[in-house]
Write a protein that holds these residues in place. Sequence first.
Motif, PDB file in Angstrom:
ATOM      1  N   PRO A  45      12.067 -15.228 -19.157  1.00  0.00           N
ATOM      2  CA  PRO A  45      11.752 -14.906 -20.428  1.00  0.00           C
ATOM      3  C   PRO A  45      12.716 -14.766 -21.594  1.00  0.00           C
ATOM      4  N   THR A  46      12.614 -15.361 -23.235  1.00  0.00           N
ATOM      5  CA  THR A  46      13.317 -15.864 -24.180  1.00  0.00           C
ATOM      6  C   THR A  46      13.697 -14.547 -24.891  1.00  0.00           C
ATOM      7  N   ILE A  47      14.644 -14.859 -26.169  1.00  0.00           N
ATOM      8  CA  ILE A  47      14.635 -13.506 -26.987  1.00  0.00           C
ATOM      9  C   ILE A  47      12.988 -13.940 -27.814  1.00  0.00           C
ATOM     10  N   GLU A  48      12.533 -15.096 -27.895  1.00  0.00           N
ATOM     11  CA  GLU A  48      11.005 -14.612 -28.654  1.00  0.00           C
ATOM     12  C   GLU A  48      10.502 -13.626 -27.657  1.00  0.00           C
ATOM     13  N   THR A  49      10.281 -13.718 -26.796  1.00  0.00           N
ATOM     14  CA  THR A  49       9.518 -12.596 -25.939  1.00  0.00           C
ATOM     15  C   THR A  49       9.806 -11.566 -25.990  1.00  0.00           C
ATOM     16  N   TYR A  50      10.573 -10.901 -25.961  1.00  0.00           N
ATOM     17  CA  TYR A  50      11.576  -9.593 -26.150  1.00  0.00           C
ATOM     18  C   TYR A  50      10.999  -9.471 -27.939  1.00  0.00           C
ATOM     19  N   THR A  51      11.057 -10.228 -28.580  1.00  0.00           N
ATOM     20  CA  THR A  51      10.919 -10.729 -30.365  1.00  0.00           C
ATOM     21  C   THR A  51       9.690  -9.714 -30.115  1.00  0.00           C
ATOM     22  N   ASN A  52       8.494 -10.941 -29.893  1.00  0.00           N
ATOM     23  CA  ASN A  52       6.792 -10.327 -29.478  1.00  0.00           C
ATOM     24  C   ASN A  52       6.801  -9.144 -29.375  1.00  0.00           C
ATOM     25  N   LEU A  53       7.223  -8.771 -28.031  1.00  0.00           N
ATOM     26  CA  LEU A  53       6.663  -7.545 -27.289  1.00  0.00           C
ATOM     27  C   LEU A  53       7.773  -6.349 -28.845  1.00  0.00           C
ATOM     28  N   ILE A  54       8.756  -6.525 -29.281  1.00  0.00           N
ATOM     29  CA  ILE A  54       9.587  -5.763 -30.079  1.00  0.00           C
ATOM     30  C   ILE A  54       8.129  -5.120 -31.373  1.00  0.00           C
ATOM     31  N   HIS A  55       7.709  -6.779 -31.572  1.00  0.00           N
ATOM     32  CA  HIS A  55       6.489  -6.649 -32.487  1.00  0.00           C
ATOM     33  C   HIS A  55       5.325  -5.912 -31.982  1.00  0.00           C
ATOM     34  N   VAL A  56       4.768  -6.059 -31.183  1.00  0.00           N
ATOM     35  CA  VAL A  56       3.824  -5.189 -30.948  1.00  0.00           C
ATOM     36  C   VAL A  56       3.582  -3.784 -30.871  1.00  0.00           C
ATOM     37  N   LEU A 104      14.064  -0.097 -25.380  1.00  0.00           N
ATOM     38  CA  LEU A 104      13.609  -0.417 -24.210  1.00  0.00           C
ATOM     39  C   LEU A 104      13.998  -1.815 -24.052  1.00  0.00           C
ATOM     40  N   MET A 105      13.541  -2.499 -25.198  1.00  0.00           N
ATOM     41  CA  MET A 105      13.292  -3.584 -25.065  1.00  0.00           C
ATOM     42  C   MET A 105      14.606  -4.513 -25.611  1.00  0.00           C
ATOM     43  N   VAL A 106      15.370  -4.135 -25.931  1.00  0.00           N
ATOM     44  CA  VAL A 106      16.979  -4.170 -26.421  1.00  0.00           C
ATOM     45  C   VAL A 106      17.318  -3.855 -25.133  1.00  0.00           C
ATOM     46  N   ASP A 107      17.702  -2.861 -24.633  1.00  0.00           N
ATOM     47  CA  ASP A 107      18.464  -2.795 -23.447  1.00  0.00           C
ATOM     48  C   ASP A 107      17.938  -3.702 -22.877  1.00  0.00           C
ATOM     49  N   GLN A 108      16.910  -4.107 -22.259  1.00  0.00           N
ATOM     50  CA  GLN A 108      16.786  -4.749 -21.361  1.00  0.00           C
ATOM     51  C   GLN A 108      17.000  -6.500 -21.385  1.00  0.00           C
ATOM     52  N   ILE A 109      17.310  -6.658 -22.929  1.00  0.00           N
ATOM     53  CA  ILE A 109      18.158  -8.112 -23.377  1.00  0.00           C
ATOM     54  C   ILE A 109      19.694  -7.916 -22.995  1.00  0.00           C
ATOM     55  N   ILE A 110      19.780  -6.706 -22.927  1.00  0.00           N
ATOM     56  CA  ILE A 110      21.053  -6.665 -22.422  1.00  0.00           C
ATOM     57  C   ILE A 110      21.425  -6.958 -21.489  1.00  0.00           C
ATOM     58  N   GLN A 111      20.862  -5.756 -20.768  1.00  0.00           N
ATOM     59  CA  GLN A 111      20.723  -6.436 -18.823  1.00  0.00           C
ATOM     60  C   GLN A 111      21.036  -7.499 -18.511  1.00  0.00           C
ATOM     61  N   SER A 112      20.105  -8.434 -19.292  1.00  0.00           N
ATOM     62  CA  SER A 112      20.108  -9.740 -19.484  1.00  0.00           C
ATOM     63  C   SER A 112      20.690 -10.602 -19.431  1.00  0.00           C
ATOM     64  N   GLY A 113      21.965 -10.228 -19.776  1.00  0.00           N
ATOM     65  CA  GLY A 113      23.265 -10.605 -19.921  1.00  0.00           C
ATOM     66  C   GLY A 113      23.075 -11.888 -21.618  1.00  0.00           C
ATOM     67  N   ARG A 114      22.374 -11.798 -22.362  1.00  0.00           N
ATOM     68  CA  ARG A 114      21.956 -12.145 -23.560  1.00  0.00           C
ATOM     69  C   ARG A 114      22.027 -10.797 -25.376  1.00  0.00           C
ATOM     70  N   THR A 115      22.126 -12.179 -25.664  1.00  0.00           N
ATOM     71  CA  THR A 115      22.800 -11.663 -26.831  1.00  0.00           C
ATOM     72  C   THR A 115      22.070 -11.361 -28.010  1.00  0.00           C
ATOM     73  N   PRO A 116      21.253 -10.358 -28.329  1.00  0.00           N
ATOM     74  CA  PRO A 116      20.094  -9.800 -29.958  1.00  0.00           C
ATOM     75  C   PRO A 116      20.510 -11.165 -31.035  1.00  0.00           C
ATOM     76  N   ASP A 117      19.660 -12.326 -31.605  1.00  0.00           N
ATOM     77  CA  ASP A 117      19.526 -12.593 -32.776  1.00  0.00           C
ATOM     78  C   ASP A 117      19.674 -11.833 -34.091  1.00  0.00           C
ATOM     79  N   VAL A 118      19.643 -12.255 -34.817  1.00  0.00           N
ATOM     80  CA  VAL A 118      19.443 -12.061 -36.315  1.00  0.00           C
ATOM     81  C   VAL A 118      17.970 -11.433 -36.637  1.00  0.00           C
ATOM     82  N   TYR A 119      16.928 -12.219 -36.204  1.00  0.00           N
ATOM     83  CA  TYR A 119      15.487 -12.253 -36.345  1.00  0.00           C
ATOM     84  C   TYR A 119      15.617 -11.228 -35.613  1.00  0.00           C
ATOM     85  N   LEU A 120      15.709 -11.147 -34.497  1.00  0.00           N
ATOM     86  CA  LEU A 120      15.190  -9.502 -33.193  1.00  0.00           C
ATOM     87  C   LEU A 120      15.880  -8.258 -34.057  1.00  0.00           C
ATOM     88  N   LEU A 121      16.806  -8.086 -34.236  1.00  0.00           N
ATOM     89  CA  LEU A 121      17.462  -6.925 -35.487  1.00  0.00           C
ATOM     90  C   LEU A 121      17.080  -6.905 -36.505  1.00  0.00           C
TER      91      LEU A 121
END
Length: 821
Positions: free
Chosen positions: A260-271, A283-300
């Motif tokens: 999964p990419t940041i775009e995957t999580y962003t689309n789910l956040i839109h949903v 929960l999506m934000v928590d999964q991003i952090i757990q996967s070791g990624r950092t949210p980008d400015v667009y997601l936040l």
Amino acid sequence: MIRRIPVKMLTVYRPYLWSSHCCFRTVRYVSTVLPGEQNTQESISTSNSLNPLQYHQIVAKSLLDDDEQKCLQLLNQMMTTKTVPLLVTIELLLISLSNKSKWDDCIHVWNCLRQLGLTPTLVIYTCLINCAAQVNNIQQMDLFYLLINHNRLSVTSSIFNKMLEAYARNGLLTQMNELYTKMREKRFLPSHSGFSWMILAYADASKYILVELLLAEMKRHRINFDIQIVNSIIYYYGKAGKMTELQSALESIKELNLEPTIETYTNLIHVYGDRKEFSKMELMVDQIIQSGRTPDVYLLSTILEYYGSCGRLIEMEQTFNRFERFNIVPDSQVYHIMIKSFKKFNRIDLFEDTLGLMKINKVPYCRFTYDIVLNTYWDFRRLDDWNRVINDLFDSNIELDEILCNHVCVHAGILGRIDILEQLFLKLKGSKVTVSPSWIATRISLLSQLGNMMEVERVFREADKLKYTDVKVWNCLLQSYAQSNHHKGLEDAFKQMKSKLIIPNVETFNTIFSSFSGTTSISKLEEYWSMMCEFNIAPNIRTLKEIYSPRLDNSEQRTKGTKDDQRLLEHAMNNRIVDMEKIYQSIKLNNENLSVNTLNGLIYGYASAGLDGLAKDTLEEFDSLNILPNLDTYIYLFNIYETRNSYTLLKELIAELDGLSSRLNLDLYNLLISYFGRTNAIERMEQTFTQMFKYEVEADKITYLSLLHSYRMTSNFTQMEYIVEKMRSKNIEIDTLTYTSMLYSYGLKGELEKMKLLESQMKSHDIPITVVHYNIMMNAFGRAGLIPEMESVYETMMNENVKSNVETFKILKNGYKNNRN
């Protein structure tokens, strides 16, 4: 040791140059100096001119250093010396510029290419289409595609894919579908990115069936789904509300061994955001952090916007703190989301705190920032702050746009601040903003209120020279002359208006009639009434009242209510909204009784100024105090909406009046009959007229004239004549203007016998037959080719000692000319 290929032979390998992963390998190769062609950089730079090979070497080396500007400067130098570069050099430069989306530089190279008379290659066209697609310049992209076909070059799948993605990104479904059809004819398949963008485009347009067909076709062609396609499918299922399928798509990510990419999580956040399932969004934000990624400015920013739209201000603050936590610098868009939300929920304190943060973090204001800040201070009537921000805007180097200019112009017009309008127009000089005629109209209106007719005429001349004038601006000029009782100026302006082929509207003639109706100049009224007939313009209620009951409209309303109510209405009628609101606040502070007259004054002011949101809020506020609108409220709103051509609001108002049919008075019935007649809703007009009798509301002259002119406009002469007989039976005078309208309609439709009969009726009822009437009859006979009858009318006019005018001789001349006499 492998011998390198000479530079001149590189033209054979142009397709290889286009490969993005090979681009810099090629650059490194061509930067190597060939044997026997040793040149130092110093000798090249000191040379007055470059030969093509030297320029090619410099371009290759400069591109390795990301210095395209140096290449462009040297290209300009070659243009000056008329040295023609190698085509492969141009291709190499365009590849680099295109990959970096430097559209202006690409076009500059293209222009140089054409001036030097070089024939563009497919690689050059591909670069230009690629760059145009990246910057969403669809018009230029289509142009270069046409040039490829015109030059009979083969369109590659790469070109098709870039164009397909551009159409999809911009939601141009028709062009996208046509291009996809062409690709299928040539047996080209879209790339993974192309399929992904097509799914998103169809999903955004809610074309869910087309998405399913596309997915079926992808399976038929055994397209392997990558994460980009899966992301688009997730977005589609979420938008379509297919949560079961969405869950299956998420599970397929693991099955396909995709990450999964940041775009995957962003689309789910839109949903989840659209469904207001905020816990799943978190929960999506928590999964991003757990996967070791950092949210980008667009997601936040997306999360921030969802919380802001629902007024969840605490969660907004928590989300904003995440920017600092993840070491992400919030951009101006983040601050815009916050200040928009705080404005929406009336938190001016948090709004100003956010502006303070922008100042601390040195985030500069852009056009959008100025627009929302000005609108917020305006809505809260913080006029000192509004003035401060306006001054900051004019002192800044911000490029204005139409939306911002329109808001500034509207607010300045309401405040009567001609100084702000003058500063605005000064700043617009030399800008790319297209000046709206409504801004010119506001400027002329304010100058007219100050009585500065010389400045009014100067501003109008400047605007007319630049073709910024429309019928609204001309109407404002006519109103200026009418208000200053400058009848000659008004008539001259109307003549100019006709000579410039500006088609007048009913408001044009209302202004003229208001100017002449208070005088004894019946001939002028007749003259302009006949012109209104020529333009096939139906009179409205204001037209009839200006002629038959001048200066009585609203006079009764001005004496209703307390003195404060009267003053409030006076300010409303003069568009002084701020003064009107001050009186309203004074009434509330002094605990005086609010009444429906107070409501009517506020409604009149807000609706006239186009502040429909405030008008609606005022109705709700008074409704909470059990103060309901009366018939005068509806009359005000109806008149204002019709003048503004606000047909949607009129439709809503008429629907509301339908439920009050038993309570309507004569004025409201007249308004409805006139409106239905002018909009050719004849059946509704007749139903409304029947309702009047049902509820025992007596029709007056205005009612019958509205009916008569409605039938006249639809050439229903039988009903028109019935209304005339009805008026006679009720002893309602049929005046000369009514006969003028009827004569004109008969003449226009070639009903010459009816026209003669009407003439005899006028004589029998002692209605004076004027030059206008004779002109209408002569014109009708002339158009019909009946020259003896036309001459007979002229002789009758002379015998009756009716003085002819310029129009008379024009009609005679046209009659003879059309019949070759």
